[in-house]
Design an enzyme around this catalytic site. Structure first.
Site, PDB file in Angstrom:
ATOM      1  N   LEU A 175       0.838  -1.330   0.021  1.00 30.90           N
ATOM      2  CA  LEU A 175      -0.146  -0.118   0.176  1.00 30.90           C
ATOM      3  C   LEU A 175       0.877   1.152   0.030  1.00 30.90           C
ATOM      4  CD1 LEU A 175      -2.532  -1.266   2.725  1.00 30.90           C
ATOM      5  CD2 LEU A 175      -2.769  -1.299  -0.108  1.00 30.90           C
ATOM      6  N   ASP A 176       1.162   1.788  -1.312  1.00 31.81           N
ATOM      7  CA  ASP A 176       1.923   2.807  -1.462  1.00 31.81           C
ATOM      8  C   ASP A 176       1.461   4.042  -0.711  1.00 31.81           C
ATOM      9  OD1 ASP A 176       4.467   4.178  -2.807  1.00 31.81           O
ATOM     10  OD2 ASP A 176       2.787   5.281  -3.658  1.00 31.81           O
TER      11      ASP A 176
END
Length: 548
Positions: A208-209
């Site tokens: 999850l950037d």
């Protein structure tokens, strides 16, 4: 939502089964972090060339691959995604991803805080088309946004021309990366569908950037908001329902206490978090020969459940973040790291404090050059570099190895000159025939480091003391050494790393009665005495000691 999950379960029933949480990651797990076009060969899709490199040079020394965003993009080397569901045709196509997934566990990037301004979603917004009119955050430019935490020094709002006139949209990272509006349930459902699509395509880990910035609420710092944690919990609940073997990993380049909050209660948010404090503290330890800050921090490392662990790394496609060292290193010590980076040919990126002043955010250079002055090569350079990797590989967690660490890459000045982006110093791509020639030359730095690294990974994979959940104790043998005990008392492994360019003599106290101890790295054998195990470590030597 329930209809979506039921349809996914019917289409992929095999994904509903998974091993117990403590068996989903073991000592055999280590991930390579690489771009899809890191290796380029004539007349071959880069993803296929990557697969060839992995088979020929790493084999089962790693268990998985984090392929950095491999979708069509418009900027930021992939992190401004135009189409979430396509493979960039310059890299290959989905069958190449699937082929890699048959040999390795795959980590996909979910770049979901923002999307490219060239995406169909944003182009629909500009034309005033439903449903995209509410997919993005429109803010009056007169709004007081002074409380917002900024990871970049440029304007937070970007004016764009739409069918309804000029609008100012929220852009946390750049004018090309338009933030999504998660207060709109339609956006949330789009992203849930996207994560399920990635799982169907073979993702076993989903990164999850920039997740910390996901939810925006004016009048707050807009980082780590409770709503952001609620969204992560939703993603975890969805995956636990239909694909419990798929793991979430959060990327939050922030101080340690804020970072580990994304474990949640140990069962409801991410299974892994990036251990962002490890790189700057390891760098400080090896540059100063003093590991006291590193070991003090390491003593605090805890995870809230057997279902969680750290993603340990030293280098990445970005720079070496220094904000996570806040509270462990003084401002002067962080400034010294920045000065060393500049002296070693790097750059220093900054962020804006709430008072408007600038402070170091990350050091932009390769990990090898961060440790070693390219203007003053030394016989200690490779041992110092490998010592840093042994520290990372020893700590409880799953190792993440940036591809340039396999070769001891130096700063790519030509890359920086071409793009003007400091991060390009650490993002050189390889002409594969040229790299193969280097790797076939035993005395070449790349060949030496790759051989040593592969040996470390292969040794690590065979010893249960390196399991992410195996006990870990930080020992105090003085500031010149990092010393850890891993594993149960009846089968311990002692790891010692000399942080200095001088020999270090030490008496290692033992809780296990074995008279002889073997070093797994160099196969040396050491005889214990009545008071412990006497050792002399040469400069930057590392030992992994087990009882014979």
């Amino acid at each position: 939502m329930q209809r979506r999950l039921e349809a996914f379960r019917r289409a992929h029933p095999h994904l509903a089964e998974a091993p117990p949480p403590h068996e989903r990651l073991t000592q055999r797990d280590a991930l390579l972090i690489t771009y899809g076009d890191q290796f380029r060969a004539p007349d071959e899709p880069p993803l296929q060339t990557l697969h060839r490199f992995l088979r020929d040079h790493l084999g089962q020394a790693i268990s998985g691959v984090h392929i950095l965003p491999f979708f069509p993009y418009s900027s930021d080397d992939g992190f401004s995604v135009i189409d979430y569901r396509r493979v960039n045709p310059q890299l290959g196509d989905w069958p190449h991803i699937h082929a890699l997934g048959r040999d390795y566990r795959l980590m996909f990037d979910a770049v979901i805080n923002h999307i490219s301004r060239q995406s169909a979603w944003f182009q629909g917004f500009l034309r005033g088309e439903a449903p995209y009119t509410d997919y993005f955050l429109v803010v009056n430019p007169q709004t007081n946004l002074s409380q917002v935490v900024r990871p970049r020094p440029w304007p937070l709002l970007t004016p764009v021309e739409t069918a309804h006139g000029t609008r100012h949209v929220w852009t946390t990272f750049s004018a090309d990366q338009i933030d999504l509006n998660y207060a709109n349930p339609a956006v949330l459902l789009e992203i849930v569908d996207l994560l399920l699509f990635y799982v169907a395509q073979g993702a076993q880990l989903i990164r999850l950037d920039a997740i910390a910035y996901l939810w925006k609420e004016i009048g707050t710092p807009c980082i780590h908001l409770p709503q952001t944690h609620a969204v992560v919990k939703l993603f975890r609940a969805v995956l636990d329902e239909v694909a419990p073997g798929v793991l979430l990993i959060t990327e939050t380049n922030v101080p340690h206490a804020e970072n580990i909050a994304y474990f949640g209660d140990g069962y409801d948010e991410a299974q892994l978090v990036y251990n962002f404090t490890l790189p700057p503290l390891t760098l400080h330890a090896l540059l100063t020969g003093d590991g006291s800050r590193l070991t003090a921090w390491a003593r605090t490392l805890r995870t809230p459940s057997p279902a969680t662990t750290f993603f340990n790394f030293l280098a990445s496609h970005d720079g070496i973040g220094v904000r996570p060292a806040e509270g462990w290193l003084s401002g002067e010590e962080i400034a010294a790291l920045a000065e060393t980076a500049l002296a070693h040919g790097g750059r220093v990126s900054t962020y804006a404090r709430p008072d408007g002043s600038q402070a170091p955010y990350e050091l932009n250079l390769t990990w090898y050059d961060a440790l070693n002055d390219p203007h003053r090569p030394s016989e200690h350079d490779i041992p110092r570099f490998l010592a840093s990797q042994v520290i990372m590989l020893t700590l409880a967690g799953v190792p993440g190895i940036y591809v340039h660490s396999l070769f001891g890459s130096r700063n790519c000045g030509a890359c920086f000159a071409r793009t003007g982006q400091p991060r390009s110093l650490n993002r050189e791509k390889f002409a594969y025939p040229n790299l193969e020639a280097r790797l076939s030359t035993p005395d070449d730095r790349a060949a030496r480091i790759l051989a040593a690294y592969r040996h470390l990974l292969e040794v690590r994979a065979l010893h249960p003391a390196f399991h992410p959940q195996a006990p870990q104790t930080v020992l105090d043998l003085g500031p010149a050494l990092v010393a850890l005990r891993r594993g149960a008392p009846e089968g311990p492994l002692y790891a010692l790393v000399n942080l200095t360019d001088r020999p270090q003599e030490v008496l290692l106290p033992l809780e296990h009665p074995a008279p002889r101890w073997r070093d797994l790295i160099a196969e040396g054998v050491y005889q214990a005495g009545p008071q412990g195990l006497p050792l002399t470590l040469v400069p930057y030597q590392s030992l992994w000691l087990v009882p014979e």
